[in-house]
Design a protein around this motif. Sequence first.
Motif, PDB file in Angstrom:
ATOM      1  N   GLU A 170       0.831  -1.206   0.000  1.00 11.92           N
ATOM      2  CA  GLU A 170       0.000   0.000   0.000  1.00 11.92           C
ATOM      3  C   GLU A 170       0.862   1.250   0.000  1.00 11.92           C
ATOM      4  O   GLU A 170       0.531   2.236  -0.646  1.00 11.92           O
ATOM      5  CB  GLU A 170      -0.931  -0.005   1.212  1.00 11.92           C
ATOM      6  CG  GLU A 170      -2.057  -1.022   1.085  1.00 11.92           C
ATOM      7  CD  GLU A 170      -3.147  -0.811   2.111  1.00 11.92           C
ATOM      8  OE1 GLU A 170      -2.907  -0.067   3.084  1.00 11.92           O
ATOM      9  OE2 GLU A 170      -4.241  -1.387   1.939  1.00 11.92           O
ATOM     10  N   ALA A 172       3.698   1.627  -1.376  1.00 12.56           N
ATOM     11  CA  ALA A 172       4.192   1.853  -2.732  1.00 12.56           C
ATOM     12  C   ALA A 172       3.063   2.347  -3.635  1.00 12.56           C
ATOM     13  O   ALA A 172       3.244   3.279  -4.416  1.00 12.56           O
ATOM     14  CB  ALA A 172       4.807   0.577  -3.282  1.00 12.56           C
ATOM     15  N   PHE A 173       1.878   1.746  -3.486  1.00 10.93           N
ATOM     16  CA  PHE A 173       0.717   2.222  -4.262  1.00 10.93           C
ATOM     17  C   PHE A 173       0.451   3.694  -3.953  1.00 10.93           C
ATOM     18  O   PHE A 173       0.133   4.478  -4.839  1.00 10.93           O
ATOM     19  CB  PHE A 173      -0.531   1.415  -3.916  1.00 10.93           C
ATOM     20  CG  PHE A 173      -0.589   0.066  -4.573  1.00 10.93           C
ATOM     21  CD1 PHE A 173      -0.568  -0.036  -5.951  1.00 10.93           C
ATOM     22  CD2 PHE A 173      -0.694  -1.090  -3.822  1.00 10.93           C
ATOM     23  CE1 PHE A 173      -0.633  -1.278  -6.572  1.00 10.93           C
ATOM     24  CE2 PHE A 173      -0.755  -2.333  -4.421  1.00 10.93           C
ATOM     25  CZ  PHE A 173      -0.727  -2.423  -5.802  1.00 10.93           C
ATOM     26  N   ALA A 174       0.575   4.049  -2.658  1.00  5.68           N
ATOM     27  CA  ALA A 174       0.268   5.413  -2.239  1.00  5.68           C
ATOM     28  C   ALA A 174       1.224   6.418  -2.867  1.00  5.68           C
ATOM     29  O   ALA A 174       0.931   7.601  -2.925  1.00  5.68           O
ATOM     30  CB  ALA A 174       0.304   5.521  -0.718  1.00  5.68           C
ATOM     31  N   LEU A 175       2.392   5.940  -3.323  1.00  8.79           N
ATOM     32  CA  LEU A 175       3.326   6.847  -4.004  1.00  8.79           C
ATOM     33  C   LEU A 175       3.048   6.892  -5.498  1.00  8.79           C
ATOM     34  O   LEU A 175       3.763   7.532  -6.252  1.00  8.79           O
ATOM     35  CB  LEU A 175       4.767   6.383  -3.771  1.00  8.79           C
ATOM     36  CG  LEU A 175       5.344   6.699  -2.390  1.00  8.79           C
ATOM     37  CD1 LEU A 175       6.602   5.895  -2.145  1.00  8.79           C
ATOM     38  CD2 LEU A 175       5.640   8.180  -2.258  1.00  8.79           C
ATOM     39  N   GLY A 176       2.010   6.185  -5.918  1.00  6.33           N
ATOM     40  CA  GLY A 176       1.653   6.221  -7.332  1.00  6.33           C
ATOM     41  C   GLY A 176       2.316   5.132  -8.152  1.00  6.33           C
ATOM     42  O   GLY A 176       2.457   5.272  -9.367  1.00  6.33           O
ATOM     43  N   ALA A 177       2.734   4.040  -7.504  1.00  2.98           N
ATOM     44  CA  ALA A 177       3.371   2.966  -8.268  1.00  2.98           C
ATOM     45  C   ALA A 177       2.317   2.061  -8.896  1.00  2.98           C
ATOM     46  O   ALA A 177       1.343   1.724  -8.246  1.00  2.98           O
ATOM     47  CB  ALA A 177       4.277   2.146  -7.346  1.00  2.98           C
ATOM     48  N   PRO A 178       2.491   1.680 -10.168  1.00  4.00           N
ATOM     49  CA  PRO A 178       1.596   0.692 -10.761  1.00  4.00           C
ATOM     50  C   PRO A 178       1.923  -0.694 -10.208  1.00  4.00           C
ATOM     51  O   PRO A 178       3.020  -0.921  -9.699  1.00  4.00           O
ATOM     52  CB  PRO A 178       1.905   0.777 -12.255  1.00  4.00           C
ATOM     53  CG  PRO A 178       3.259   1.369 -12.344  1.00  4.00           C
ATOM     54  CD  PRO A 178       3.479   2.192 -11.110  1.00  4.00           C
ATOM     55  N   LYS A 181       5.188  -2.631 -10.890  1.00  5.91           N
ATOM     56  CA  LYS A 181       6.387  -2.083 -10.251  1.00  5.91           C
ATOM     57  C   LYS A 181       6.401  -2.362  -8.761  1.00  5.91           C
ATOM     58  O   LYS A 181       7.467  -2.518  -8.153  1.00  5.91           O
ATOM     59  CB  LYS A 181       6.475  -0.577 -10.502  1.00  5.91           C
ATOM     60  CG  LYS A 181       6.905  -0.283 -11.911  1.00  5.91           C
ATOM     61  CD  LYS A 181       7.437   1.115 -12.065  1.00  5.91           C
ATOM     62  CE  LYS A 181       8.006   1.273 -13.459  1.00  5.91           C
ATOM     63  NZ  LYS A 181       8.071   2.674 -13.866  1.00  5.91           N
ATOM     64  N   VAL A 182       5.203  -2.419  -8.149  1.00  4.84           N
ATOM     65  CA  VAL A 182       5.141  -2.781  -6.731  1.00  4.84           C
ATOM     66  C   VAL A 182       5.671  -4.204  -6.552  1.00  4.84           C
ATOM     67  O   VAL A 182       6.437  -4.493  -5.639  1.00  4.84           O
ATOM     68  CB  VAL A 182       3.685  -2.674  -6.211  1.00  4.84           C
ATOM     69  CG1 VAL A 182       3.601  -3.158  -4.767  1.00  4.84           C
ATOM     70  CG2 VAL A 182       3.183  -1.238  -6.322  1.00  4.84           C
ATOM     71  N   GLY A 185       9.641  -4.233  -7.736  1.00  8.23           N
ATOM     72  CA  GLY A 185      10.535  -3.379  -6.961  1.00  8.23           C
ATOM     73  C   GLY A 185      10.443  -3.581  -5.460  1.00  8.23           C
ATOM     74  O   GLY A 185      11.406  -3.351  -4.737  1.00  8.23           O
ATOM     75  N   ILE A 186       9.253  -3.966  -4.972  1.00  8.12           N
ATOM     76  CA  ILE A 186       9.066  -4.039  -3.521  1.00  8.12           C
ATOM     77  C   ILE A 186       8.881  -5.485  -3.059  1.00  8.12           C
ATOM     78  O   ILE A 186       9.636  -5.994  -2.235  1.00  8.12           O
ATOM     79  CB  ILE A 186       7.838  -3.201  -3.074  1.00  8.12           C
ATOM     80  CG1 ILE A 186       7.940  -1.777  -3.605  1.00  8.12           C
ATOM     81  CG2 ILE A 186       7.697  -3.228  -1.559  1.00  8.12           C
ATOM     82  CD1 ILE A 186       9.041  -0.952  -3.027  1.00  8.12           C
TER      83      ILE A 186
END
Lengths: 281, 251
Positions: A170, A172-178, A181-182, A185-186
């Motif tokens: 969440e 990462a999503f909250a930073l605008g990641a699709p 990429k979440v 990258g995460i």
Amino acid sequence: MNNLKRRKAANFIAMTLASLCAAVGLALLFIILYDVLVEGLGSLKPRLFTQDPAPPNIAGAGGLRSAFLGQGLLTLAASIIGVPLGILGGTFLAEYGRHLRICRFISTLSDMAVSIPSIVIGTFAYAILVKPMGGFNGWAGAVALAIIILPIIVRTTEEMMSMVPWALREAAFALGAPYHKVITGIVWRASMSGIFTGVLLAIARVAGETAPLLFTSFNSNFFQLNMSRAVPSLTVSIYQYAASPYESWVGLAWAAAFVVTILVLILNIIGRIIVKMRKRD
Amino acid sequence: MEDLLSVNKLDFFYGQNHALKDVTLPIKKNKITSLIGPSGCGKTTLLRCFNRMHDLYPNNRYQGEIMMEGENILGDRVDVIKLRNSMGMVFQKPTPFPMSVFDNVAYGLRLKSIRNMSVLKEKVEKALRQAAVWEEVKDRLNQNAQGLSGGQQQRLVIARTLAVEPQVILFDESTSALDPISSKKIEELMVELKEDVTIIAVTHNMQQAARISDYTALMYIGSLVEYDDTATIFTNPKHKMTEEYVTGRFG
């Protein structure tokens, strides 16, 4: 007081039984290891790695160089097929498909697939890749091994990724990641050592397999690494040599068994060490 | 006072569960608005509407609107990724990514395809300074962020959010998992950040709401009970329920 005594007695019995069972298991393991160690070390000679198979009547000649390379090639090809498929499949189960009922079903099936006898997988590969192709070939062996590692990797990947807290995704999503990429990258990064361990243990599992190769890539006494023909295999060679009446072949089988055991042991130990290091973090 | 956002007749459903009922309130620009209320009252649900976090899960449904600069951010055509770029969020527990301190703060920038290292360095330092954590991490930018203390991690997360220069930051009980000294630092930081961003904060801590926020909204079972400037809510509320809640007689 009486009650307390009874509980203590029950505890003593349970503990003794459990310890005995553990002792039996461990003893068997150590007997096998001891045998392989003593017999294997006794017949371990450099030519095992430097020479190719020779007829049993030539004294002091013959090794299993081609079989080591062939086994390595088969394992490598199986990993190239099975590892990406397994990781991507596990990723689907843990991420995109986590709300789908069919994914729970696939997970359960994978758990069951882990315990399918490897000889059954060998015959399956025989039916789809050996018979239609007209003969034993390396690809069939690689596919059989890949089918064995696939469910193991799918399940470990899924489990390791599911253990990554949702809050991290969440964030990462909250930073605008699709989503992709979440994941890359995460989530992969957070579960990387766990997935790697799963892959390592899966490869260790098939590196010493014999049964799935018997019907597929079989074995070759020649130095040949063409995957569309029968490929030399260490484990199948051990199987054949150990059952042969020739003392020199039996010795080679022991030495090769020793080397395979050590290699698989090392892979497993590396895997366990990574798991331990993860827990400490 | 200018409204940056206005929530108009917002209803929200988790499947059949009607979690927000007819909520209407303004969010003033460059101010701190606190959302308070007992557990399960819908304050976090409301907060997560602003950055459409609910879109991540199936069967969630919005009804009504949240207007921002003339556009309903709950509309179907809204680019959620762009929206989340302008609505930062800080969670209850610190969420450092499993990577270095520097890469954590640069994460959002790299998502925006900023690759130039000198630009990244400059923006990362600026964000860490803004989040009052630069002095503590400047010598360990290349170390794993998960090795920082909880309070440092939370300020790192705030820096990561600030780096992409959002208009709004949503705080979801962001001090409740921290020790008193770390929470005090975060509170002071929130007040400083007002100059640059608009803040919406969910909190369980009534004193915190009274200390830092300019406006306060009390929610109860999915509805907005009362919204006013913080002084009024805490000293002279219109509703009896508000008075009872802020004086600790219920909730």
